[in-house]
Each structure stands twice: as structure tokens, then as C-alpha cells.
Design a protein around this motif. Structure first.
Motif, PDB file in Angstrom:
ATOM      1  N   ARG A 283       0.837  -1.204   0.000  1.00 25.84           N
ATOM      2  CA  ARG A 283       0.000   0.000   0.000  1.00 25.84           C
ATOM      3  C   ARG A 283       0.870   1.251   0.000  1.00 25.84           C
ATOM      4  O   ARG A 283       0.596   2.204  -0.719  1.00 25.84           O
ATOM      5  CB  ARG A 283      -0.918  -0.003   1.223  1.00 25.84           C
ATOM      6  CG  ARG A 283      -1.819   1.243   1.308  1.00 25.84           C
ATOM      7  CD  ARG A 283      -2.653   1.232   2.571  1.00 25.84           C
ATOM      8  NE  ARG A 283      -3.550   0.087   2.586  1.00 25.84           N
ATOM      9  CZ  ARG A 283      -3.854  -0.612   3.657  1.00 25.84           C
ATOM     10  NH1 ARG A 283      -3.311  -0.296   4.824  1.00 25.84           N
ATOM     11  NH2 ARG A 283      -4.701  -1.625   3.588  1.00 25.84           N
ATOM     12  N   GLU A 284       1.957   1.238   0.792  1.00 22.43           N
ATOM     13  CA  GLU A 284       2.815   2.412   0.918  1.00 22.43           C
ATOM     14  C   GLU A 284       3.934   2.429  -0.127  1.00 22.43           C
ATOM     15  O   GLU A 284       4.436   3.489  -0.501  1.00 22.43           O
ATOM     16  CB  GLU A 284       3.408   2.464   2.326  1.00 22.43           C
ATOM     17  CG  GLU A 284       2.334   2.624   3.400  1.00 22.43           C
ATOM     18  CD  GLU A 284       2.894   2.478   4.803  1.00 22.43           C
ATOM     19  OE1 GLU A 284       4.093   2.135   4.925  1.00 22.43           O
ATOM     20  OE2 GLU A 284       2.146   2.683   5.781  1.00 22.43           O
ATOM     21  N   HIS A 285       4.351   1.246  -0.583  1.00 26.23           N
ATOM     22  CA  HIS A 285       5.437   1.151  -1.569  1.00 26.23           C
ATOM     23  C   HIS A 285       5.036   0.200  -2.692  1.00 26.23           C
ATOM     24  O   HIS A 285       5.646  -0.853  -2.885  1.00 26.23           O
ATOM     25  CB  HIS A 285       6.717   0.667  -0.892  1.00 26.23           C
ATOM     26  CG  HIS A 285       7.212   1.562   0.202  1.00 26.23           C
ATOM     27  ND1 HIS A 285       7.965   2.685  -0.044  1.00 26.23           N
ATOM     28  CD2 HIS A 285       7.040   1.503   1.551  1.00 26.23           C
ATOM     29  CE1 HIS A 285       8.255   3.282   1.112  1.00 26.23           C
ATOM     30  NE2 HIS A 285       7.691   2.589   2.089  1.00 26.23           N
ATOM     31  N   PRO A 286       4.030   0.545  -3.454  1.00 34.25           N
ATOM     32  CA  PRO A 286       3.546  -0.378  -4.500  1.00 34.25           C
ATOM     33  C   PRO A 286       4.594  -0.678  -5.566  1.00 34.25           C
ATOM     34  O   PRO A 286       4.618  -1.769  -6.140  1.00 34.25           O
ATOM     35  CB  PRO A 286       2.340   0.360  -5.095  1.00 34.25           C
ATOM     36  CG  PRO A 286       2.585   1.810  -4.794  1.00 34.25           C
ATOM     37  CD  PRO A 286       3.270   1.827  -3.465  1.00 34.25           C
ATOM     38  N   GLU A 287       5.489   0.301  -5.826  1.00 29.92           N
ATOM     39  CA  GLU A 287       6.488   0.090  -6.886  1.00 29.92           C
ATOM     40  C   GLU A 287       7.452  -1.048  -6.555  1.00 29.92           C
ATOM     41  O   GLU A 287       7.884  -1.806  -7.440  1.00 29.92           O
ATOM     42  CB  GLU A 287       7.260   1.392  -7.160  1.00 29.92           C
ATOM     43  CG  GLU A 287       8.220   1.856  -6.055  1.00 29.92           C
ATOM     44  CD  GLU A 287       7.556   2.503  -4.860  1.00 29.92           C
ATOM     45  OE1 GLU A 287       8.284   2.977  -3.975  1.00 29.92           O
ATOM     46  OE2 GLU A 287       6.303   2.544  -4.806  1.00 29.92           O
ATOM     47  N   PHE A 288       7.831  -1.206  -5.264  1.00 34.80           N
ATOM     48  CA  PHE A 288       8.748  -2.285  -4.870  1.00 34.80           C
ATOM     49  C   PHE A 288       8.131  -3.651  -5.162  1.00 34.80           C
ATOM     50  O   PHE A 288       8.787  -4.545  -5.693  1.00 34.80           O
ATOM     51  CB  PHE A 288       9.084  -2.179  -3.383  1.00 34.80           C
ATOM     52  CG  PHE A 288       9.999  -1.041  -3.032  1.00 34.80           C
ATOM     53  CD1 PHE A 288      10.662  -0.331  -4.016  1.00 34.80           C
ATOM     54  CD2 PHE A 288      10.190  -0.664  -1.708  1.00 34.80           C
ATOM     55  CE1 PHE A 288      11.510   0.722  -3.692  1.00 34.80           C
ATOM     56  CE2 PHE A 288      11.027   0.392  -1.379  1.00 34.80           C
ATOM     57  CZ  PHE A 288      11.694   1.094  -2.367  1.00 34.80           C
ATOM     58  N   PHE A 289       6.865  -3.804  -4.812  1.00 34.57           N
ATOM     59  CA  PHE A 289       6.208  -5.102  -4.959  1.00 34.57           C
ATOM     60  C   PHE A 289       5.825  -5.369  -6.410  1.00 34.57           C
ATOM     61  O   PHE A 289       5.817  -6.527  -6.849  1.00 34.57           O
ATOM     62  CB  PHE A 289       4.981  -5.175  -4.045  1.00 34.57           C
ATOM     63  CG  PHE A 289       5.338  -5.233  -2.588  1.00 34.57           C
ATOM     64  CD1 PHE A 289       5.525  -6.454  -1.963  1.00 34.57           C
ATOM     65  CD2 PHE A 289       5.519  -4.071  -1.856  1.00 34.57           C
ATOM     66  CE1 PHE A 289       5.868  -6.508  -0.621  1.00 34.57           C
ATOM     67  CE2 PHE A 289       5.857  -4.117  -0.511  1.00 34.57           C
ATOM     68  CZ  PHE A 289       6.044  -5.339   0.111  1.00 34.57           C
ATOM     69  N   GLU A 290       5.530  -4.318  -7.144  1.00 40.90           N
ATOM     70  CA  GLU A 290       5.217  -4.489  -8.561  1.00 40.90           C
ATOM     71  C   GLU A 290       6.443  -4.960  -9.333  1.00 40.90           C
ATOM     72  O   GLU A 290       6.354  -5.875 -10.168  1.00 40.90           O
ATOM     73  CB  GLU A 290       4.693  -3.161  -9.138  1.00 40.90           C
ATOM     74  CG  GLU A 290       4.263  -3.233 -10.588  1.00 40.90           C
ATOM     75  CD  GLU A 290       3.068  -4.156 -10.793  1.00 40.90           C
ATOM     76  OE1 GLU A 290       2.957  -4.720 -11.901  1.00 40.90           O
ATOM     77  OE2 GLU A 290       2.259  -4.328  -9.857  1.00 40.90           O
ATOM     78  N   ASN A 291       7.597  -4.353  -9.058  1.00 35.05           N
ATOM     79  CA  ASN A 291       8.834  -4.755  -9.731  1.00 35.05           C
ATOM     80  C   ASN A 291       9.270  -6.169  -9.348  1.00 35.05           C
ATOM     81  O   ASN A 291       9.890  -6.880 -10.146  1.00 35.05           O
ATOM     82  CB  ASN A 291       9.961  -3.775  -9.400  1.00 35.05           C
ATOM     83  CG  ASN A 291       9.732  -2.407  -9.982  1.00 35.05           C
ATOM     84  OD1 ASN A 291       9.002  -2.245 -10.972  1.00 35.05           O
ATOM     85  ND2 ASN A 291      10.334  -1.380  -9.380  1.00 35.05           N
ATOM     86  N   ALA A 292       8.930  -6.571  -8.112  1.00 32.81           N
ATOM     87  CA  ALA A 292       9.363  -7.881  -7.622  1.00 32.81           C
ATOM     88  C   ALA A 292       8.353  -8.987  -7.896  1.00 32.81           C
ATOM     89  O   ALA A 292       8.619 -10.157  -7.616  1.00 32.81           O
ATOM     90  CB  ALA A 292       9.616  -7.799  -6.111  1.00 32.81           C
ATOM     91  N   LYS A 293       7.217  -8.626  -8.479  1.00 32.01           N
ATOM     92  CA  LYS A 293       6.116  -9.592  -8.609  1.00 32.01           C
ATOM     93  C   LYS A 293       6.497 -10.832  -9.400  1.00 32.01           C
ATOM     94  O   LYS A 293       6.082 -11.944  -9.077  1.00 32.01           O
ATOM     95  CB  LYS A 293       4.912  -8.881  -9.257  1.00 32.01           C
ATOM     96  CG  LYS A 293       3.663  -9.745  -9.345  1.00 32.01           C
ATOM     97  CD  LYS A 293       2.432  -8.917  -9.670  1.00 32.01           C
ATOM     98  CE  LYS A 293       2.604  -8.153 -10.967  1.00 32.01           C
ATOM     99  NZ  LYS A 293       1.342  -7.422 -11.331  1.00 32.01           N
ATOM    100  N   ASN A 294       7.281 -10.677 -10.446  1.00 29.68           N
ATOM    101  CA  ASN A 294       7.633 -11.817 -11.298  1.00 29.68           C
ATOM    102  C   ASN A 294       8.852 -12.603 -10.795  1.00 29.68           C
ATOM    103  O   ASN A 294       9.245 -13.593 -11.415  1.00 29.68           O
ATOM    104  CB  ASN A 294       7.904 -11.324 -12.720  1.00 29.68           C
ATOM    105  CG  ASN A 294       6.659 -10.728 -13.354  1.00 29.68           C
ATOM    106  OD1 ASN A 294       5.543 -11.187 -13.103  1.00 29.68           O
ATOM    107  ND2 ASN A 294       6.846  -9.697 -14.172  1.00 29.68           N
TER     108      ASN A 294
END
Length: 400
Positions: A93-104
Motif C-alpha cells: 500500500r505504501e510502496h507499491p512500486e517495490f512489490f510491482e517490480n518484484a512480482k515476477n
């Protein structure tokens, strides 16, 4: 643990990691127990100890996932090692970019991450103790403290492994040096013993061929030359025996029937006249170095008989078992040892003024070898003696 300045020098960080010899070092249940506890205490599905390599991240331990290795780029641990925080905590929620980049990268989609960088003494992060969750959440204060404590224990294990690796390296070097020293001793002994043999044989030949021409003093000189040559040869043999004694200590451990062992040894000495040796009729020793113990008894019995001017030379061997040790005593009625000499008899090359029954001085090697054997068997030795009243050597070795 984490009150250190985190270094950002990647080259030095990887050099520090190499010192621990943990990258792709295999599974270890000690680390697995820590990640298990972290997952249960923090109530998360996944806990890992992530080793940060040059391009990849490898898991020393992973609870809740089978993934063994992943690319370092965009991994959440990559952010943790340079964040400069004691615990790096983020959510989607606070750092969506970190989790989006790491999703794959990961085997599932995560929304919560907490990582404790494992820092060495110079502030280099060699690994991260981390937890993951598939939902947004937070950690209670006790959970944070528990995570830090588990991370500290993980780093302690790494440090212990590092010290063990260093010790093994030193041991290998010492073993190599010792082999070189033993080889040197063998070469020197050969180079000394060959001319000594020539001196002895030529001196004996000189005596025989000129026995009518030599006066008494000249014959005494030649006798002294032969005697000194024999003493030097024996001295060289004992030095070599001392350096080879480690081979005896490498022998396999086995169960021993003490009376049988002592009979075989004492039979070597009771062939001499006026020698009485007594030993226990019972006694079983479990898992000991039979070769080393035999050498100890042979040396102590030999000394008891050599340094003895009595008409009847007596040696008594006694034995008892305590909760931790096998305990022995070897007593004799020999010439004894003065109080001033008792402190140095086990030192290598330390010789006393006393001579044996044949007039030969000691080499200062035999009892040093005895002490070496006993200490390698996790034991100790002491002597109780009085000049002119015999000696008692008391020693013990660790029992299983």
C-alpha cells in the motif's frame, strides 16, 4: 546487533561474504530452526535467510517456500541491505512500486516484507533475515524484538562458521608444516646416523687391530667415543620418534582388555633378571587409542626399570574408573626424582643430572612424548616422587 553504519561498498561487501564461505553451502538445520521460529512468532507464511551474491540471491534457509535462488535485481532484500534501517519494513500500500517490480521474481504475490540486514563488524551486509506475507500487515513490538533476536542468532552462526573455517585453514597449514618438519627430521637423522655408524664400526675396528699397542688411557678414550656415538644415535632416534608420535594418535579407537594389554607389554621386560611387575587382573577400557596408551605404558615402565639400582626392581600398575576418566598409577622403587626436577621432567629436551643403571644420561624426550600422548587423549599426568624412594606417575585419560 544492528547499531552499525551500513557500508555501501559492493566490492568490499562481496569480499566480506566470501570470508564466511556460506554461499551455496547447503542446508543446515540450525538455520532452518530460526526461520521456522520467525514464521511462527511473526505469524507469516514465509521466512528466509537470504545470502546476497553478486547477481543472485540464494537462501541459506527458507521456510514456507521451495524457491532456492532468484535474481538480485528488484528483489526486496536488495532494498533492505542499503536502507540503513535496523528492520526494513514495507507493504504494497505504501510502496507499491517495490512489490510491482518484484512480482515476477517470487513464487507468489507478496504484499508485506520485513528484513533485518546481517552486518559483519565492518558494516557489510552479507545476508538478510526476512519474512514475507501475501497480505498487508504490521508487526507488534514483541515480534520486532523477536525477529531481531533471531537475526542476531543467525549472524552468530555465520561468525561461528567463519571462525571454524579459519581454524580448519590454520590446521591444514600446521599439518603441512608438521609434515615438512617430520621429513626434515628424517633426513637429518639419516644424515647423522650414517656417519655415526661409521664412527662406531671404525672405532671398534681400531680397538681390535691395535689392542696390543694401545695403553689403558687410549682404550678408555676409544670406549668413550663408542659410548658417545651410541648415545647420540639413540638421541636422534628418540627425536624422530617424538615427531612421529602424532601418527600413533591418529590410530583408530577401540575397546581394550587392560590385563591383556599390560601382559604383552610387561612380558618384554620380565625376561630380565630380578624384575617384578604387577598389574590389575581386571579392567575393560571403552573406545580408547590402544597404540597411544601402549606407548605411554612402555615408556613409563622402561624408565622405572632403567632408573633403578635396586637388587630387585619393582613396578606396580594400578587402575580405577571415575565418572569421567580412566585413572592409572605406575609406581617403582627406583632412584626417585628431586623436588627441583619434578617441574621440568615433562618438558621436551629437559634432562636431569641422574643417569640410568648403565650410566647413560636421559634424552629429555621420552616423558615429553608420554605427556603429549596423554593430553591428546584429553587427560593429564603428574608425578609423586622423593629422591631415593621411588616414583609414582599418576595419569588419567578421558573415558567415553
Amino acid at each position: 546487533m544492528q547499531h552499525k553504519k551500513v557500508s555501501s561498498n559492493e566490492r568490499l561487501r562481496r569480499a566480506a561474504l566470501a570470508e564466511y564461505a556460506i554461499f551455496k553451502s547447503g542446508e543446515d538445520k540450525d538455520y532452518d530452526q530460526l526461520t521456522f521460529l520467525a514464521a511462527k512468532i511473526c505469524q507469516v507464511p514465509v521466512a528466509k535467510i537470504s545470502i546476497i551474491g553478486k547477481n543472485n540471491i540464494w537462501y541459506k534457509s527458507a521456510y514456507g517456500t521451495q524457491l532456492a535462488e532468484l535474481p538480485r535485481e528488484n528483489a526486496l532484500c536488495e532494498h533492505a541491505i542499503y536502507a540503513g534501517e535496523e528492520i526494513f519494513i514495507i507493504n504494497s500500500r505504501e510502496h507499491p512500486e517495490f512489490f510491482e517490480n518484484a512480482k515476477n521474481i517470487y513464487d507468489r504475490e507478496y504484499h508485506f516484507y520485513a528484513g533485518v540486514p546481517l552486518l559483519n563488524a565492518n558494516g557489510h551486509a552479507i545476508a538478510v533475515f526476512c519474512i514475507f506475507d501475501t497480505k498487508i500487515r504490521k508487526l507488534e513490538e514483541d515480534q520486532k524484538k523477536s525477529l531481531l533476536a533471531l537475526a542476531t542468532q543467525s549472524m552468530n552462526l555465520f561468525e561461528s562458521r567463519k571462525q571454524k573455517t579459519k581454524l580448519q585453514h590454520v590446521q591444514r597449514k600446521l599439518k603441512q608444516k608438521y609434515k615438512e618438519l617430520e621429513k626434515f627430521a628424517s633426513l637429518v637423522s639419516h644424515d647423522i646416523k650414517s656417519p655415526l655408524a661409521n664412527i662406531i664400526s671404525l672405532t671398534e675396528l681400531l680397538k681390535d687391530e691395535n689392542k696390543e699397542k694401545l695403553d689403558e688411557q687410549s682404550r678408555q678414550y676409544l670406549d668413550f667415543l663408542v659410548e658417545s656415538s651410541y648415545s647420540l644415535r639413540n638421541y636422534v632416534d628418540e627425536i624422530l620418534s617424538f615427531y612421529r608420535s602424532d601418527h600413533v594418535l591418529e590410530k583408530d579407537y577401540e575397546d581394550v582388555h587392560l590385563p591383556t594389554l599390560l601382559k604383552r607389554i610387561t612380558d618384554l621386560y620380565t625376561l630380565e633378571e630380578n624384575v617384578e611387575i604387577t598389574y590389575p587382573e581386571k579392567g575393560h577400557l571403552k573406545n580408547i587409542n590402544k597404540a597411544a596408551l601402549s606407548q605411554v605404558f612402555m615408556n613409563l615402565i622402561s624408565n622405572a626399570l632403567k632408573y633403578n639400582t635396586r637388587e630387585v626392581r619393582k613396578v606396580n600398575i594400578s587402575f580405577k574408573i571415575t565418572s569421567s576418566y580412566y585413572c592409572f598409577e605406575v609406581s617403582d622403587n627406583g632412584i626417585g626424582i628431586s623436588a627441583a626436577d619434578k617441574g621440568k621432567i615433562f618438558q621436551l629436551f629437559a634432562t636431569l643430572d641422574a643417569k640410568d643403571r648403565n650410566g647413560n644420561p636421559g634424552s629429555g624426550i621420552g616423558l615429553a612424548t608420554v605427556k603429549k600422548h596423554i593430553e591428546q587423549m584429553n587427560g593429564s599426568i603428574e608425578v609423586i616422587s622423593e629422591k631415593g624412594k621411588g616414583s609414582t606417575f599418576k595419569f588419567k585419560i578421558k573415558r567415553p
